[in-house]
Design an enzyme around this catalytic site. Structure first.
Site, PDB file in Angstrom:
ATOM      1  N   LYS A  10       0.821  -1.121   0.246  1.00 53.24           N
ATOM      2  CA  LYS A  10      -0.103   0.203   0.011  1.00 53.24           C
ATOM      3  C   LYS A  10       1.038   1.318   0.150  1.00 53.24           C
ATOM      4  O   LYS A  10       0.633   2.114  -0.820  1.00 53.24           O
ATOM      5  CB  LYS A  10      -1.130   0.125   1.175  1.00 53.24           C
TER       6      LYS A  10
ATOM      7  N   LYS B  49      -4.190  -9.919  -9.125  1.00 58.79           N
ATOM      8  CA  LYS B  49      -5.373 -10.322  -8.022  1.00 58.79           C
ATOM      9  C   LYS B  49      -6.454  -9.366  -7.908  1.00 58.79           C
ATOM     10  O   LYS B  49      -6.312  -8.146  -8.129  1.00 58.79           O
ATOM     11  CB  LYS B  49      -4.528 -10.276  -6.646  1.00 58.79           C
TER      12      LYS B  49
ATOM     13  N   LYS C 143     -10.501  -5.004  -4.356  1.00 56.43           N
ATOM     14  CA  LYS C 143     -11.409  -3.657  -4.336  1.00 56.43           C
ATOM     15  C   LYS C 143     -10.525  -2.552  -4.452  1.00 56.43           C
ATOM     16  O   LYS C 143     -10.811  -1.598  -4.874  1.00 56.43           O
ATOM     17  CB  LYS C 143     -12.215  -3.438  -3.005  1.00 56.43           C
TER      18      LYS C 143
HETATM   19  P1  ADP Z   1     -10.234  -6.779  -1.470  1.00 58.23           P
HETATM   20  O1  ADP Z   1      -8.645  -7.153  -1.688  1.00 58.23           O
HETATM   21  O2  ADP Z   1     -11.002  -6.875  -2.425  1.00 58.23           O
HETATM   22  O3  ADP Z   1     -10.073  -5.501  -0.422  1.00 58.23           O
HETATM   23  P2  ADP Z   1     -10.315  -8.049   1.298  1.00 58.23           P
HETATM   24  O4  ADP Z   1      -8.942  -7.710   1.872  1.00 58.23           O
HETATM   25  O5  ADP Z   1     -11.367  -7.546   1.879  1.00 58.23           O
HETATM   26  O6  ADP Z   1     -10.570  -7.833  -0.337  1.00 58.23           O
HETATM   27  O7  ADP Z   1     -10.568  -9.542   1.503  1.00 58.23           O
HETATM   28  C1  ADP Z   1     -11.583 -10.307   1.973  1.00 58.23           C
HETATM   29  C2  ADP Z   1     -11.498 -11.815   2.000  1.00 58.23           C
HETATM   30  O8  ADP Z   1     -11.495 -12.251   0.556  1.00 58.23           O
HETATM   31  C3  ADP Z   1     -10.061 -12.245   2.488  1.00 58.23           C
HETATM   32  O9  ADP Z   1     -10.007 -13.569   3.121  1.00 58.23           O
HETATM   33  C4  ADP Z   1      -9.127 -12.298   1.203  1.00 58.23           C
HETATM   34  O10 ADP Z   1      -8.235 -13.119   1.255  1.00 58.23           O
HETATM   35  C5  ADP Z   1     -10.201 -12.710   0.036  1.00 58.23           C
HETATM   36  N1  ADP Z   1      -9.834 -12.550  -1.274  1.00 58.23           N
HETATM   37  C6  ADP Z   1      -9.974 -11.118  -1.569  1.00 58.23           C
HETATM   38  N2  ADP Z   1      -9.456 -10.848  -2.775  1.00 58.23           N
HETATM   39  C7  ADP Z   1      -9.212 -12.167  -3.234  1.00 58.23           C
HETATM   40  C8  ADP Z   1      -9.045 -12.817  -4.562  1.00 58.23           C
HETATM   41  N3  ADP Z   1      -8.688 -12.019  -5.556  1.00 58.23           N
HETATM   42  N4  ADP Z   1      -8.871 -14.226  -4.544  1.00 58.23           N
HETATM   43  C9  ADP Z   1      -9.084 -14.893  -3.465  1.00 58.23           C
HETATM   44  N5  ADP Z   1      -9.499 -14.407  -2.397  1.00 58.23           N
HETATM   45  C10 ADP Z   1      -9.474 -13.076  -2.320  1.00 58.23           C
END
Ligand code: ADP
Ligand code: TRP
Length: 322
Positions: free
Chosen positions: A111, A190, A193
């Site tokens: 980040k 990946k 959000k």
């Molecule tokens: P983001 O990266 O979209 O902000 P979060 O950090 O809120 O997502 O992740 C919420 C859950 O979803 C976590 O357990 C995270 O590991 C899983 N997750 C997020 N993005 C992915 C992805 N691209 N593939 C698999 N799991 C994911």
């Protein structure tokens, strides 16, 4: 019965990476575990400073989980900030968390490398996450691969606490489903959000189709062979297609004849149909926010009973009782 816990940030529209990486796994665990699912609005505050967006995002994330099949009577389902106990535990744990451990965390390093100004909250994010996990004596934490390092931090902190103050915390184990560990976004990175590359679960048909059509593919002519295993579109197909149809498509990739436009149309239809019932259900739920608030309020009461028990023990162990 194993105690299983995981949380999700309400920082944007939940997407199919969140669904396959975490939400589906949690919903499946409802069958035979002591399950804890929560919406981590305090964590989201490290990136969202917009009152409306955070509040609405929290209600939407709750509606998403329920629409996708989470049953609040068969688990404990709440919003993180409804239990300020977690902040007290965060402080106590932070007094024994080495700076170096947090400095090494990829999510913080990534980040800041992307130019986000690092706040103290972003830096200490993994300590709050450790408190979330340890407060409920969680045994298993299902997450996507990106959270593995945070789980290691939680384990390190638990072990250190237990060494100094005597056995107090269960040392948690991550549960990572290797086949859906990293769902790629429309740009091949990946899906996240924070990268604007997601396919949200609850999009209407038209924007959903547009999003699927935007999946990046190479410019190999239709008749040329292509490598399915390096193709981002193929990785997404694997999540939705029947094994038979996937085998046919794989054959087209390998021997030529895979037309990306047609395959994307097929993927769009699969995603649309897969989430069709959940989409209707979510609309109904959002039309009644007080019903959602009621469910989350009862969930917080259930969670508080467990949290208070651990926190009392911790206060005693460290000498915050006199
Ligand atoms: P983001 O990266 O979209 O902000 P979060 O950090 O809120 O997502 O992740 C919420 C859950 O979803 C976590 O357990 C995270 O590991 C899983 N997750 C997020 N993005 C992915 C992805 N691209 N593939 C698999 N799991 C994911
Ligand atoms: N940091 C996690 C994420 O971004 C969310 C989270 C917060 C979490 N507290 C947790 C996940 C406790 C599992 C357990 O995905």
């Amino acid at each position: 019965m194993k105690r299983i816990l995981s949380g999700i940030q309400p920082s944007g529209k939940l997407h199919i990476g969140n669904y396959f990486g975490m939400m589906k796994t949690m919903i499946d665990y409802m069958e035979n575990s002591d399950l804890y699912v929560f919406i981590v609005d305090l964590h989201a505050l490290t990136s969202v400073h917009d009152r409306e967006r955070l509040g609405q995002g929290t209600l939407e994330a709750a509606a998403d989980f329920l629409a996708l099949g989470l049953d609040p009577d068969r688990c404990t389902f709440w919003v993180q900030s409804d239990l300020p106990e977690v902040c007290e535990l965060t402080w106590i744990l932070s007094t024994l968390t080495p700076m170096g451990l947090l400095e090494r965390c990829h999510s913080f390093k990534d980040k800041t490398a992307r130019g986000l100004t690092a706040s103290h909250g972003l830096f200490s994010y993994p300590v709050l996450m450790a408190a979330d996990i340890l407060l409920f004596q969680s045994e298993i934490v299902p997450v996507g691969k990106d959270q593995k390092q945070h789980l290691e931090v939680a384990r390190d902190i638990a072990i250190k606490f237990n060494n100094i103050f005597g056995d107090t915390f269960v040392v948690p184990e991550p549960a990572i489903n290797e086949s859906t560990a990293i769902v790629p976004g429309v740009d091949g990175q990946k899906m996240s959000k924070s990268y604007d590359n997601t396919i949200p679960i609850f999009l209407d048909d038209k924007p959903l189709r547009k999003r699927v059509m935007a999946i990046q593919t190479d410019s190999t002519p239709v008749e040329d062979p292509k490598d399915p295993d390096t193709c981002n579109l193929y990785a997404l197909l694997k999540l939705f297609m029947t094994p038979q149809r996937l085998a046919e498509i794989r054959d087209l990739y390998i021997h030529g004849g895979a037309a990306y436009g047609h395959i994307k149309q097929e993927l769009f239809e699969l995603i649309r149909d897969y989430f069709a019932d959940a989409r209707l259900k979510k609309k109904e739920l959002l039309a009644n926010p007080d019903y959602l608030r009621g469910i989350l309020g009862s969930g917080a009461d259930k969670a508080r009973a467990k949290a208070t028990f651990t926190l009392d023990l911790v206060r005693d162990r460290v000498g915050l009782k006199y």
